[in-house]
Scaffold this active site. Structure first.
Site, PDB file in Angstrom:
ATOM      1  CD  GLN A  71      51.979 -18.698  34.779  1.00 47.15           C
ATOM      2  OE1 GLN A  71      51.902 -19.515  33.797  1.00 47.15           O
ATOM      3  NE2 GLN A  71      51.925 -18.002  34.319  1.00 47.15           N
ATOM      4  CE  LYS A  75      51.320 -13.586  30.479  1.00 52.61           C
ATOM      5  NZ  LYS A  75      50.084 -14.931  29.742  1.00 52.61           N
ATOM      6  CG  ASN A 103      51.921 -10.862  26.970  1.00 55.74           C
ATOM      7  OD1 ASN A 103      51.522 -11.769  27.393  1.00 55.74           O
ATOM      8  ND2 ASN A 103      53.075 -10.463  26.144  1.00 55.74           N
ATOM      9  N   GLY A 104      51.537  -8.598  24.745  1.00 53.53           N
ATOM     10  CA  GLY A 104      51.021  -9.186  23.663  1.00 53.53           C
ATOM     11  C   GLY A 104      51.049  -8.332  22.649  1.00 53.53           C
ATOM     12  CG  ASP A 105      50.235  -9.576  18.835  1.00 50.77           C
ATOM     13  OD1 ASP A 105      50.476 -10.784  18.978  1.00 50.77           O
ATOM     14  OD2 ASP A 105      48.918  -9.470  18.706  1.00 50.77           O
ATOM     15  N   PRO A 144      55.697 -16.694  30.292  1.00 52.05           N
ATOM     16  CG  PRO A 144      53.715 -16.724  31.162  1.00 52.05           C
ATOM     17  CD  PRO A 144      54.999 -15.636  30.915  1.00 52.05           C
ATOM     18  CG  MET A 145      55.789 -18.193  25.845  1.00 48.91           C
ATOM     19  SD  MET A 145      56.724 -17.868  24.568  1.00 48.91           S
ATOM     20  CE  MET A 145      58.264 -18.106  24.676  1.00 48.91           C
ATOM     21  CB  ALA A 146      53.592 -24.387  28.522  1.00 50.46           C
ATOM     22  CB  CYS A 157      47.423 -20.469  30.264  1.00 48.10           C
ATOM     23  SG  CYS A 157      47.588 -21.781  29.254  1.00 48.10           S
TER      24      CYS A 157
HETATM   25  C1  LIG Z   1      53.939 -21.612  22.859  1.00 47.95           C
HETATM   26  C2  LIG Z   1      53.232 -20.770  23.846  1.00 47.95           C
HETATM   27  C3  LIG Z   1      53.006 -21.580  25.492  1.00 47.95           C
HETATM   28  C4  LIG Z   1      52.251 -20.487  26.921  1.00 47.95           C
HETATM   29  N1  LIG Z   1      52.162 -21.167  28.211  1.00 47.95           N
HETATM   30  C5  LIG Z   1      52.208 -20.107  28.869  1.00 47.95           C
HETATM   31  C6  LIG Z   1      52.086 -20.595  29.685  1.00 47.95           C
HETATM   32  O1  LIG Z   1      52.683 -21.701  30.892  1.00 47.95           O
HETATM   33  N2  LIG Z   1      51.565 -19.894  31.146  1.00 47.95           N
HETATM   34  C7  LIG Z   1      51.132 -18.656  30.970  1.00 47.95           C
HETATM   35  O2  LIG Z   1      50.393 -17.935  31.242  1.00 47.95           O
HETATM   36  N3  LIG Z   1      50.581 -17.993  29.440  1.00 47.95           N
HETATM   37  C8  LIG Z   1      51.092 -18.867  28.657  1.00 47.95           C
HETATM   38  N4  LIG Z   1      51.558 -18.337  27.023  1.00 47.95           N
HETATM   39  C9  LIG Z   1      51.268 -16.797  26.816  1.00 47.95           C
HETATM   40  C10 LIG Z   1      52.024 -16.071  26.928  1.00 47.95           C
HETATM   41  O3  LIG Z   1      53.311 -16.020  28.491  1.00 47.95           O
HETATM   42  C11 LIG Z   1      51.875 -14.800  26.927  1.00 47.95           C
HETATM   43  O4  LIG Z   1      50.542 -13.878  26.871  1.00 47.95           O
HETATM   44  C12 LIG Z   1      51.153 -14.596  24.742  1.00 47.95           C
HETATM   45  O5  LIG Z   1      51.843 -15.329  24.050  1.00 47.95           O
HETATM   46  C13 LIG Z   1      51.209 -13.045  24.342  1.00 47.95           C
HETATM   47  O6  LIG Z   1      52.444 -12.803  24.314  1.00 47.95           O
HETATM   48  P1  LIG Z   1      53.038 -12.485  22.698  1.00 47.95           P
HETATM   49  O7  LIG Z   1      52.585 -12.087  21.507  1.00 47.95           O
HETATM   50  O8  LIG Z   1      54.589 -11.693  23.160  1.00 47.95           O
HETATM   51  O9  LIG Z   1      53.611 -13.903  22.610  1.00 47.95           O
HETATM   52  C14 LIG Z   1      52.532 -19.574  26.115  1.00 47.95           C
HETATM   53  C15 LIG Z   1      52.702 -18.659  24.443  1.00 47.95           C
HETATM   54  C16 LIG Z   1      53.020 -18.874  23.959  1.00 47.95           C
HETATM   55  C17 LIG Z   1      53.122 -19.447  22.506  1.00 47.95           C
END
Ligand SMILES: Cc1cc2nc3c(=O)[nH]c(=O)nc-3n(C[C@H](O)[C@H](O)[C@H](O)COP(=O)(O)O)c2cc1C
Length: 356
Positions: free
Chosen positions: A87, A156, A217-219, A33-35, A117
Site C-alpha cells: 500500500q 482503499k 470493511n469495518g467492524d 492494512p494496519m500500520a 487512513c
Molecule cells: C492500528 C491500525 C493501523 C491502520 N493502518 C492503516 C493503513 O496503514 N492503511 C489503511 O488504509 N488503513 C489503515 N487502518 C484502517 C484499517 O485498514 C481498517 O480500514 C479499519 O481498521 C476498519 O476495519 P476493522 O473494523 O476490521 O478494524 C489501520 C487501522 C488500525 C486499527
C-alpha cells in the site's frame, strides 16, 4: 444492526473468490492494512491461517524516505505467499506513480492506494482519506499510478469525508473509469475516525453501481458478521483489521463458516501457544531480538486479552525487554491455561479477579 435472515443464495455469494486483474485469490477474505501491525510476520501468519490476501502497512510515496530502515522493512516481502500487496500513501500523482514503480521493481504484485487512513499525520499532508475531498486529485493520482505500472492497482477508501459529504459513489466511479481493479471500502467517513458502528448501506450502493470487485470493511469480527456483511452489501470480499489482532485464526473460522454454515471447533490452547511462539520467533528474526521483543508486546497483549489471569500476565510481560524472558513468560502463562482447559476460553477478567 443485527444480522437478518439470509437469502437462499448466501452460500454462492460467500463462496465466490475474488479476481484482481489477472490474480485469482484463494478466497475472499483479506487482511486490512494496519500500520504497525501488518508487517511480513503478521501477513504471513494470517495467510497461513486462511486469509486469501494481506495488504502491507502503508509506505510513504516520498522517495526521501525509501532508504529509511522502516520503509525498507515495510516493503520487505521475502518468502511471503503470493500475492504481495504494497500500500502506498501520498498526495502527489507523480510521486505516487514513482512509488508504485519502485515497489513493483521490488516485487509488489498489486499496488494499493491509501485513501482511507484518517490519521492526522497522513491527513495533514492531504493524503489518506483527506484526498476524498478533492475528486479531481483522486482521478489524477489513480490515473498516474495505473499508468505507471503493469500490475493491478487497487484503492482503499472510506465512505466520504464527513456524513454530509459521502461521495464514495462518485469516487468509486472515478476509480473504475481510471483502471482501478478492486475497491476496498471502510464503512465510516473520515470524520467518524473509529467511532460509532460501521454502516454498510453505502458499500451496498457502491457495489450495485460499479463493475469492479468491491471489498467491504469495518467492524467485521465474527463468522456471522462476515456472512451478514457479504450478504447485505453484495460485496465480493471482506477485509478484516482489528478482529485479526491476536486472533489470526479468525480467517479459517470465517472461511469454514461461510463454506459450511457450521462453526469450527474452538481453538486449542496447545495450538495457539504454538502459533504465538512461532509468531514471536518470526518477529525476533524480522526485527532483531531487541526491537522484535518490543514489537511483540502488543501482539502478546492481543493474543491473551480475555484469557484467564491475562491482565496480571500482561502487566508483568510489559516489563520484559529480553526475547528469551518474554518466551519463558508466555510459556508459563500457557502452562497455567492448560492446567484449566485444553480449549481456549475467554473469560471476563474482572470476574476472575473477583472470584480469585
Ligand atoms: C492500528 C491500525 C493501523 C491502520 N493502518 C492503516 C493503513 O496503514 N492503511 C489503511 O488504509 N488503513 C489503515 N487502518 C484502517 C484499517 O485498514 C481498517 O480500514 C479499519 O481498521 C476498519 O476495519 P476493522 O473494523 O476490521 O478494524 C489501520 C487501522 C488500525 C486499527
Amino acid at each position: 444492526m443485527s444480522p437478518p435472515c439470509l437469502g437462499r443464495n448466501s452460500q454462492e455469494r460467500v463462496a465466490s473468490n475474488v479476481r484482481i486483474g489477472p490474480i485469482q485469490l484463494r478466497n475472499n477474505l483479506i487482511v486490512a492494512p494496519m500500520a504497525g501491525v501488518t508487517d511480513r510476520p503478521f501477513r504471513s501468519l494470517c495467510k497461513r491461517m486462511g486469509a486469501g490476501m494481506a495488504v502491507s502497512e502503508m509506505v510513504a510515496s516520498n522517495s526521501l524516505l525509501w532508504g529509511s530502515e522502516k520503509t525498507i522493512r515495510r516493503g520487505n516481502h521475502e518468502g511471503e505467499v503470493e500475492p504481495r500487496v504494497i500500500q502506498i500513501a501520498g498526495s502527489d500523482p507523480e510521486m505516487m506513480a514513482e512509488a508504485a514503480r519502485y515497489n513493483v521493481d521490488k516485487g509488489a504484485q498489486i499496488i494499493d492506494i491509501n485513501m482511507g487512513c484518517p490519521a492526522k499525520k497522513i491527513c495533514n499532508v492531504a493524503a489518506g482519506s483527506a484526498l476524498l475531498k478533492d475528486e479531481p486529485l483522486v482521478a489524477a493520482i489513480v490515473d498516474a499510478v495505473v499508468r505507471a505500472v503493469n500490475v493491478p492497482v487497487t484503492l482503499k477508501i472510506r465512505t466520504g469525508w464527513s456524513k454530509d459529504t459521502r461521495n464514495a459513489l462518485r469516487i468509486a466511479r472515478i476509480a473504475e473509469d481510471h483502471g482501478i481493479q478492486s475497491l476496498a471500502m471502510h464503512g465510516r467517513t473520515r470524520a467518524c475516525m473509529y467511532t460509532g458502528e460501521a454502516e454498510y448501506d453505502t458499500i451496498r450502493e457502491v457495489k450495485r453501481s460499479v463493475g469492479i470487485p468491491v471489498v467491504a470493511n469495518g467492524d467485521i469480527d465474527s463468522p456471522e458478521k462476515a456472512r451478514f456483511v457479504l450478504e447485505y452489501t453484495g460485496a465480493d470480499g471482506i477485509m478484516i483489521g482489528r478482529a485479526a489482532q491476536g486472533r489470526p485464526w479468525i480467517f479459517r473460522e470465517i472461511a469454514h463458516f461461510l463454506a459450511t454454515g457450521e462453526h469450527l471447533a474452538r481453538a486449542q490452547v496447545a495450538e495457539i501457544r504454538e502459533v504465538l511462539v512461532a509468531h514471536l520467533h518470526d518477529l525476533y528474526g524480522f526485527y532483531g531480538h531487541e526491537r522484535g521483543a518490543r514489537v511483540a508486546r502488543k501482539h502478546i497483549g492481543w493474543y491473551t486479552k480475555g484469557l484467564r489471569n491475562s491482565a496480571v500476565f500482561r502487566g508483568r510481560m510489559n516489563t520484559l525487554d529480553d526475547a528469551n524472558l518474554q518466551l519463558a513468560a508466555v510459556s508459563e502463562f500457557f502452562d497455567g491455561l492448560l492446567a484449566h482447559s485444553r480449549e481456549l476460553e475467554y473469560v471476563d477478567e474482572g470476574e476472575v479477579a473477583l472470584a480469585a
